[in-house]
Design a protein around this motif. Structure first.
Motif, PDB file in Angstrom:
ATOM      1  N   MET A  66       0.851  -1.169   0.000  1.00 16.45           N
ATOM      2  CA  MET A  66       0.000   0.000   0.000  1.00 16.45           C
ATOM      3  C   MET A  66       0.899   1.235   0.000  1.00 16.45           C
ATOM      4  O   MET A  66       1.791   1.367   0.816  1.00 16.45           O
ATOM      5  CB  MET A  66      -0.899  -0.032   1.240  1.00 16.45           C
ATOM      6  CG  MET A  66      -1.866   1.118   1.296  1.00 16.45           C
ATOM      7  SD  MET A  66      -2.919   1.124   2.767  1.00 16.45           S
ATOM      8  CE  MET A  66      -4.017  -0.213   2.434  1.00 16.45           C
ATOM      9  N   GLY A  67       0.632   2.137  -0.924  1.00 15.59           N
ATOM     10  CA  GLY A  67       1.435   3.341  -1.046  1.00 15.59           C
ATOM     11  C   GLY A  67       1.058   4.396  -0.018  1.00 15.59           C
ATOM     12  O   GLY A  67       0.075   4.283   0.710  1.00 15.59           O
ATOM     13  N   MET A  68       1.880   5.417   0.034  1.00 17.74           N
ATOM     14  CA  MET A  68       1.656   6.490   1.002  1.00 17.74           C
ATOM     15  C   MET A  68       0.334   7.204   0.761  1.00 17.74           C
ATOM     16  O   MET A  68      -0.392   7.511   1.710  1.00 17.74           O
ATOM     17  CB  MET A  68       2.807   7.494   0.936  1.00 17.74           C
ATOM     18  CG  MET A  68       2.758   8.526   2.032  1.00 17.74           C
ATOM     19  SD  MET A  68       4.226   9.518   2.069  1.00 17.74           S
ATOM     20  CE  MET A  68       3.601  11.021   1.358  1.00 17.74           C
ATOM     21  N   MET A  69      -0.011   7.489  -0.507  1.00 19.29           N
ATOM     22  CA  MET A  69      -1.279   8.167  -0.804  1.00 19.29           C
ATOM     23  C   MET A  69      -2.456   7.310  -0.372  1.00 19.29           C
ATOM     24  O   MET A  69      -3.445   7.836   0.141  1.00 19.29           O
ATOM     25  CB  MET A  69      -1.398   8.494  -2.294  1.00 19.29           C
ATOM     26  CG  MET A  69      -0.732   9.787  -2.706  1.00 19.29           C
ATOM     27  SD  MET A  69      -1.265  11.203  -1.777  1.00 19.29           S
ATOM     28  CE  MET A  69      -2.659  11.732  -2.708  1.00 19.29           C
ATOM     29  N   ASP A  70      -2.366   6.004  -0.569  1.00 13.56           N
ATOM     30  CA  ASP A  70      -3.447   5.111  -0.152  1.00 13.56           C
ATOM     31  C   ASP A  70      -3.635   5.154   1.360  1.00 13.56           C
ATOM     32  O   ASP A  70      -4.760   5.181   1.856  1.00 13.56           O
ATOM     33  CB  ASP A  70      -3.171   3.673  -0.605  1.00 13.56           C
ATOM     34  CG  ASP A  70      -3.225   3.521  -2.111  1.00 13.56           C
ATOM     35  OD1 ASP A  70      -3.978   4.281  -2.765  1.00 13.56           O
ATOM     36  OD2 ASP A  70      -2.525   2.645  -2.634  1.00 13.56           O
ATOM     37  N   LYS A  71      -2.527   5.177   2.095  1.00 13.12           N
ATOM     38  CA  LYS A  71      -2.608   5.252   3.556  1.00 13.12           C
ATOM     39  C   LYS A  71      -3.218   6.577   3.997  1.00 13.12           C
ATOM     40  O   LYS A  71      -4.049   6.607   4.909  1.00 13.12           O
ATOM     41  CB  LYS A  71      -1.229   5.074   4.170  1.00 13.12           C
ATOM     42  CG  LYS A  71      -0.700   3.658   4.072  1.00 13.12           C
ATOM     43  CD  LYS A  71       0.654   3.534   4.715  1.00 13.12           C
ATOM     44  CE  LYS A  71       1.193   2.129   4.567  1.00 13.12           C
ATOM     45  NZ  LYS A  71       2.514   1.975   5.185  1.00 13.12           N
ATOM     46  N   LEU A  72      -2.800   7.665   3.358  1.00 13.66           N
ATOM     47  CA  LEU A  72      -3.368   8.971   3.699  1.00 13.66           C
ATOM     48  C   LEU A  72      -4.858   9.027   3.402  1.00 13.66           C
ATOM     49  O   LEU A  72      -5.643   9.530   4.213  1.00 13.66           O
ATOM     50  CB  LEU A  72      -2.656  10.084   2.924  1.00 13.66           C
ATOM     51  CG  LEU A  72      -1.303  10.512   3.439  1.00 13.66           C
ATOM     52  CD1 LEU A  72      -0.638  11.465   2.467  1.00 13.66           C
ATOM     53  CD2 LEU A  72      -1.421  11.147   4.800  1.00 13.66           C
ATOM     54  N   LYS A  73      -5.249   8.524   2.249  1.00 13.51           N
ATOM     55  CA  LYS A  73      -6.665   8.518   1.885  1.00 13.51           C
ATOM     56  C   LYS A  73      -7.485   7.732   2.890  1.00 13.51           C
ATOM     57  O   LYS A  73      -8.578   8.138   3.280  1.00 13.51           O
ATOM     58  CB  LYS A  73      -6.859   7.930   0.485  1.00 13.51           C
ATOM     59  CG  LYS A  73      -6.462   8.843  -0.627  1.00 13.51           C
ATOM     60  CD  LYS A  73      -6.701   8.166  -1.960  1.00 13.51           C
ATOM     61  CE  LYS A  73      -6.167   8.948  -3.108  1.00 13.51           C
ATOM     62  NZ  LYS A  73      -6.382   8.274  -4.389  1.00 13.51           N
ATOM     63  N   GLN A  74      -6.957   6.597   3.318  1.00 10.41           N
ATOM     64  CA  GLN A  74      -7.664   5.756   4.274  1.00 10.41           C
ATOM     65  C   GLN A  74      -7.810   6.467   5.622  1.00 10.41           C
ATOM     66  O   GLN A  74      -8.874   6.421   6.241  1.00 10.41           O
ATOM     67  CB  GLN A  74      -6.921   4.438   4.452  1.00 10.41           C
ATOM     68  CG  GLN A  74      -7.673   3.415   5.275  1.00 10.41           C
ATOM     69  CD  GLN A  74      -6.916   2.108   5.349  1.00 10.41           C
ATOM     70  OE1 GLN A  74      -5.704   2.062   5.152  1.00 10.41           O
ATOM     71  NE2 GLN A  74      -7.620   1.032   5.632  1.00 10.41           N
ATOM     72  N   MET A  75      -6.759   7.144   6.067  1.00  8.71           N
ATOM     73  CA  MET A  75      -6.816   7.853   7.342  1.00  8.71           C
ATOM     74  C   MET A  75      -7.768   9.046   7.288  1.00  8.71           C
ATOM     75  O   MET A  75      -8.463   9.333   8.255  1.00  8.71           O
ATOM     76  CB  MET A  75      -5.424   8.362   7.731  1.00  8.71           C
ATOM     77  CG  MET A  75      -4.502   7.307   8.239  1.00  8.71           C
ATOM     78  SD  MET A  75      -2.941   7.909   8.952  1.00  8.71           S
ATOM     79  CE  MET A  75      -2.546   9.361   8.056  1.00  8.71           C
ATOM     80  N   LEU A  76      -7.802   9.746   6.164  1.00  8.32           N
ATOM     81  CA  LEU A  76      -8.584  10.978   6.062  1.00  8.32           C
ATOM     82  C   LEU A  76      -9.993  10.764   5.531  1.00  8.32           C
ATOM     83  O   LEU A  76     -10.778  11.708   5.485  1.00  8.32           O
ATOM     84  CB  LEU A  76      -7.844  11.984   5.180  1.00  8.32           C
ATOM     85  CG  LEU A  76      -6.505  12.452   5.735  1.00  8.32           C
ATOM     86  CD1 LEU A  76      -5.775  13.296   4.712  1.00  8.32           C
ATOM     87  CD2 LEU A  76      -6.686  13.209   7.027  1.00  8.32           C
ATOM     88  N   LYS A  77     -10.321   9.542   5.164  1.00  4.82           N
ATOM     89  CA  LYS A  77     -11.648   9.254   4.640  1.00  4.82           C
ATOM     90  C   LYS A  77     -12.714   9.635   5.671  1.00  4.82           C
ATOM     91  O   LYS A  77     -12.649   9.246   6.828  1.00  4.82           O
ATOM     92  CB  LYS A  77     -11.764   7.769   4.303  1.00  4.82           C
ATOM     93  CG  LYS A  77     -13.052   7.413   3.623  1.00  4.82           C
ATOM     94  CD  LYS A  77     -13.071   5.943   3.251  1.00  4.82           C
ATOM     95  CE  LYS A  77     -14.345   5.602   2.538  1.00  4.82           C
ATOM     96  NZ  LYS A  77     -14.403   4.187   2.210  1.00  4.82           N
TER      97      LYS A  77
END
Length: 64
Positions: free
Chosen positions: A1-12
């Motif tokens: 999982m890339g950094m953008m995917d992790k950020l998106k998941q946290m900020l969803k």
């Protein structure tokens, strides 16, 4: 999982906080570069806000 995917998941589900963070980061970059790249920074901020759920959009404002 890339950094953008992790950020998106946290900020969803938190578009307001995401929008504030993007604005704060863009302001920091503008300060450090003395506004030299402000047009590019603004474009990047808009694209990030679109990806994270448009945190700065008030009622009645159309999405771009």
């Amino acid at each position: 999982m890339g950094m953008m995917d992790k950020l998106k998941q946290m900020l969803k589900g938190h578009p307001d906080q995401a929008g504030k963070a993007v604005d704060k980061g863009g302001d920091y970059i503008d300060q450090r570069t003395q506004g030299k790249y402000s047009g590019h920074v603004d474009t990047a901020q808009d694209r990030l806000k679109d990806q994270f759920g448009r945190g700065d959009q008030g009622p009645g404002e159309p999405r771009q």
